[in-house]
Design a protein around this motif. Structure first.
Motif, PDB file in Angstrom:
ATOM      1  N   SER A 165       8.108  15.074   4.678  1.00  0.00           N
ATOM      2  CA  SER A 165       7.691  14.552   5.982  1.00  0.00           C
ATOM      3  C   SER A 165       6.667  13.421   5.859  1.00  0.00           C
ATOM      4  CB  SER A 165       7.128  15.684   6.849  1.00  0.00           C
ATOM      5  OG  SER A 165       6.012  16.239   6.203  1.00  0.00           O
ATOM      6  N   HIS A 166       6.301  13.077   4.612  1.00  0.00           N
ATOM      7  CA  HIS A 166       5.362  11.957   4.388  1.00  0.00           C
ATOM      8  C   HIS A 166       5.948  11.008   3.343  1.00  0.00           C
ATOM      9  CE1 HIS A 166       2.800  14.873   6.387  1.00  0.00           C
ATOM     10  NE2 HIS A 166       1.987  13.876   6.673  1.00  0.00           N
ATOM     11  N   PRO A 167       6.992  10.273   3.719  1.00  0.00           N
ATOM     12  CA  PRO A 167       7.689   9.434   2.736  1.00  0.00           C
ATOM     13  C   PRO A 167       6.833   8.311   2.149  1.00  0.00           C
ATOM     14  CG  PRO A 167       8.515   9.054   4.967  1.00  0.00           C
ATOM     15  CD  PRO A 167       7.607  10.226   5.050  1.00  0.00           C
ATOM     16  N   ASN A 168       5.698   8.038   2.763  1.00  0.00           N
ATOM     17  CA  ASN A 168       4.843   6.984   2.219  1.00  0.00           C
ATOM     18  C   ASN A 168       4.080   7.439   0.971  1.00  0.00           C
ATOM     19  OD1 ASN A 168       4.457   4.280   2.726  1.00  0.00           O
ATOM     20  ND2 ASN A 168       2.405   4.617   3.572  1.00  0.00           N
ATOM     21  N   LEU A 203      -7.065   3.805 -11.602  1.00  0.00           N
ATOM     22  CA  LEU A 203      -6.481   5.093 -11.990  1.00  0.00           C
ATOM     23  C   LEU A 203      -5.044   5.228 -11.489  1.00  0.00           C
ATOM     24  CD1 LEU A 203      -6.858   7.891 -13.345  1.00  0.00           C
ATOM     25  CD2 LEU A 203      -7.654   8.761 -11.144  1.00  0.00           C
ATOM     26  N   TYR A 204      -4.779   4.696 -10.320  1.00  0.00           N
ATOM     27  CA  TYR A 204      -3.424   4.779  -9.772  1.00  0.00           C
ATOM     28  C   TYR A 204      -2.424   4.092 -10.722  1.00  0.00           C
ATOM     29  CZ  TYR A 204       0.568   3.889  -6.743  1.00  0.00           C
ATOM     30  OH  TYR A 204       1.835   3.821  -6.229  1.00  0.00           O
ATOM     31  N   ASP A 205      -2.794   2.901 -11.220  1.00  0.00           N
ATOM     32  CA  ASP A 205      -1.910   2.186 -12.169  1.00  0.00           C
ATOM     33  C   ASP A 205      -1.656   3.033 -13.412  1.00  0.00           C
ATOM     34  OD1 ASP A 205      -1.584  -0.079 -10.653  1.00  0.00           O
ATOM     35  OD2 ASP A 205      -3.213  -1.193 -11.635  1.00  0.00           O
ATOM     36  N   MET A 254       0.838  -1.209   0.000  1.00  0.00           N
ATOM     37  CA  MET A 254       0.000   0.000   0.000  1.00  0.00           C
ATOM     38  C   MET A 254       0.867   1.251   0.000  1.00  0.00           C
ATOM     39  SD  MET A 254      -3.332  -0.649   0.329  1.00  0.00           S
ATOM     40  CE  MET A 254      -4.517  -0.344   1.629  1.00  0.00           C
ATOM     41  N   THR A 255       0.401   2.232  -0.727  1.00  0.00           N
ATOM     42  CA  THR A 255       1.158   3.463  -0.839  1.00  0.00           C
ATOM     43  C   THR A 255       0.196   4.648  -0.719  1.00  0.00           C
ATOM     44  OG1 THR A 255       2.540   4.700  -2.343  1.00  0.00           O
ATOM     45  CG2 THR A 255       0.911   3.301  -3.354  1.00  0.00           C
ATOM     46  N   ASP A 256       0.712   5.792  -0.359  1.00  0.00           N
ATOM     47  CA  ASP A 256      -0.140   6.974  -0.237  1.00  0.00           C
ATOM     48  C   ASP A 256       0.054   7.880  -1.451  1.00  0.00           C
ATOM     49  OD1 ASP A 256      -0.787   5.900   2.168  1.00  0.00           O
ATOM     50  OD2 ASP A 256       0.393   7.300   3.378  1.00  0.00           O
ATOM     51  N   VAL A 257      -0.957   8.692  -1.729  1.00  0.00           N
ATOM     52  CA  VAL A 257      -0.848   9.644  -2.841  1.00  0.00           C
ATOM     53  C   VAL A 257      -1.311  11.025  -2.382  1.00  0.00           C
ATOM     54  CG1 VAL A 257      -1.182   7.943  -4.691  1.00  0.00           C
ATOM     55  CG2 VAL A 257      -3.151   9.087  -3.736  1.00  0.00           C
ATOM     56  N   LYS A 301      -4.254  -0.570  -4.287  1.00  0.00           N
ATOM     57  CA  LYS A 301      -2.839  -0.289  -3.983  1.00  0.00           C
ATOM     58  C   LYS A 301      -2.673   0.999  -3.178  1.00  0.00           C
ATOM     59  CE  LYS A 301      -1.805  -2.704  -8.082  1.00  0.00           C
ATOM     60  NZ  LYS A 301      -2.375  -2.579  -9.414  1.00  0.00           N
ATOM     61  N   VAL A 302      -3.721   1.810  -3.174  1.00  0.00           N
ATOM     62  CA  VAL A 302      -3.605   3.109  -2.504  1.00  0.00           C
ATOM     63  C   VAL A 302      -4.098   2.997  -1.063  1.00  0.00           C
ATOM     64  CG1 VAL A 302      -4.469   5.491  -2.499  1.00  0.00           C
ATOM     65  CG2 VAL A 302      -3.813   4.400  -4.650  1.00  0.00           C
TER      66      VAL A 302
END
Ligand code: AMP
Ligand code: GLY
Length: 417
Positions: A61-64, A306-308, A1-4, A25-26
């Motif tokens: 400050s938000h490396p994710n 959409l993320y892909d 999981m990743t942040d956007v 994935k988000v």
């Protein structure tokens, strides 16, 4: 999981946030600055889209956060993608050099002329006296356009000399759109049907989204003042397969190629504003981003992640992603504040009773205590999808009956013409 992180605060950004939230994935979606509706689906961060340093600091400050999605015109044209990318932050959107296709009408017109891409004939002026000479002899109607970005207000359709003179005075003498935005393109008025075509592209592969139609005028039957857009539908029933093929061959591929050839490879969403005249497509404008409100009608049709897609554009492997759209018709209607696009009141409480069959995207809203209140001219965009235009319209206008705020107005004819 990743942040956007999504940059922006309009209905378009709400639709992007909503689509990204569907990705498995988000993890967390952040939005800067967002609005009251986006805050229900994302963590809103109080940073403006032109505060490049603060955005970079937030990302540090938000490396994710592994992807930032830049959607509004101003930061794109000012180079937000270059700025963040240089600092190691993966960012979706065109670099400054490519965003010039929206940032300068003269650049866009020259690119089209040099590459045989169909568009209205034009002249460029940075001298007021010469421009006045020109409009004395010109045929009317004609269209006066400020060269640079103008908050969507830099295009003035003039039916006679007096109107054209007023437009020139406003842009060139009074610097209504800024001191560095005093040059104009004056172009031939095209008559026909407008269609918007959006494309994902990584500069090598182009993947077109379903066509759409915006409705710029404030009132039913295309009357009243020009606005940022009062509604949209997608796909456009008037954009036939034949037109699509012509547009790809004469406009889409030549534009991508022309940008590559002048070292301005475009990665992001390229917006083709088209006018169909006598069965032939012409470009009226390019934008370097998702359109608003077209996106609120188009993205609900997206079946893929959409993320892909956004990631593959950044990584330049769009050809490896399969993009699927659902069949059906989307209709999106904007609810606006009385007075818009002129002066309007804010702070009216928005009441929404049960609206199960539609998506409600917020554009100009703010949370105040327990209430959501209006904070902009365009307040909400309500979108419905169904098997045809009639059914989608029924759903959307049915839902609107359950929404109210003081001074609310909207067009009744989205999807009729
Ligand atoms: P823009 O701000 O560039 O999207 O332009 C606003 C609107 O002005 C367009 O959506 C068209 O309806 C209209 N317009 C712009 N250029 C022309 C043109 N050359 N001929 C006719 N209409 C135009
Ligand atoms: N719908 C027009 C724009 O996004 O500029």
């Amino acid at each position: 999981m990743t942040d956007v992180l999504v940059l922006g605060s309009g209905g378009r950004e709400h639709a992007v946030v909503h689509a990204l939230n569907k990705s498995s994935k988000v993890g967390r979606v952040y939005c800067a600055p967002g609005n009251a509706g986006i805050a229900k689906e994302a963590e809103c961060v109080n940073i403006g889209v032109m505060q490049f340093e603060d955005i970079a600091q937030f990302l540090l400050s938000h490396p994710n956060i592994t992807l930032t999605v830049a959607t509004p015109d101003n930061p794109l044209v000012d180079g937000i993608v270059d700025y963040l990318t240089e600092r190691g932050h993966r960012t979706f959107g065109p670099q400054k050099a490519a965003a010039l296709i929206e940032g300068s009408k003269l650049f866009a017109k020259r690119l089209m002329k040099e590459n045989g891409i169909p568009t209205a004939d034009y002249e460029f002026f940075d001298d007021y006296t010469l421009a006045l000479e020109y409009i004395k002899k010109a045929a009317y109607p004609l269209v006066v356009k400020a060269d640079g970005l103008a908050f969507g207000k830099g295009v003035i359709i003039c039916s006679d000399y007096l109107q054209a003179q007023k437009a020139l005075t406003s842009i060139m003498c009074d610097a209504t759109f800024g001191k560095s935005n005093r040059s104009v393109v004056i172009e031939q008025f095209l008559v026909g049907r407008e269609v918007t075509l959006l494309a994902f592209t990584d500069g090598k592969t182009v993947s077109l989204m379903p066509s759409a139609q915006d409705h710029k005028r404030a009132g039913d039957g295309d009357t009243g003042l020009n606005t940022g857009g009062m509604g949209a539908f997608s796909p456009s029933p008037y954009f036939t397969k034949e037109l699509l093929e012509k547009t790809k061959e004469k406009i889409v591929y030549p534009t991508i190629k022309a940008l590559n050839n002048c070292n301005r490879t475009f990665k992001g969403v390229l917006y083709f504003g088209l006018m169909i005249c006598n069965g032939k497509p012409y470009v009226i404008e390019y934008n370097a981003r998702f359109g608003d409100p077209e996106t609120q009608a188009i993205l609900p049709l997206l079946n893929s992640d959409l993320y892909d897609i956004l990631n593959s554009v950044v990584d330049e492997n769009l050809s490896e992603v399969k993009i699927e759209w659902r069949a059906g018709q989307a209709v999106s209607v904007v609810l606006a504040s009385e007075g818009y696009p002129g002066a309007y009141a804010t702070g009216s409480k928005i009441e929404i009773i049960d609206t199960p069959q539609v998506e409600i995207y917020h554009a100009g809203t703010k949370q105040v205590g327990d209430s959501i209140v209006t904070s902009g001219g365009r307040v909400l965009a309500v979108t419905a999808v169904d098997i045809n235009m009639e059914k989608a319209r029924e759903k959307v206008y049915g839902a609107i009956k359950n929404i109210s705020f003081d001074g609310m107005f909207y067009r009744n004819d989205i999807g009729i013409k």
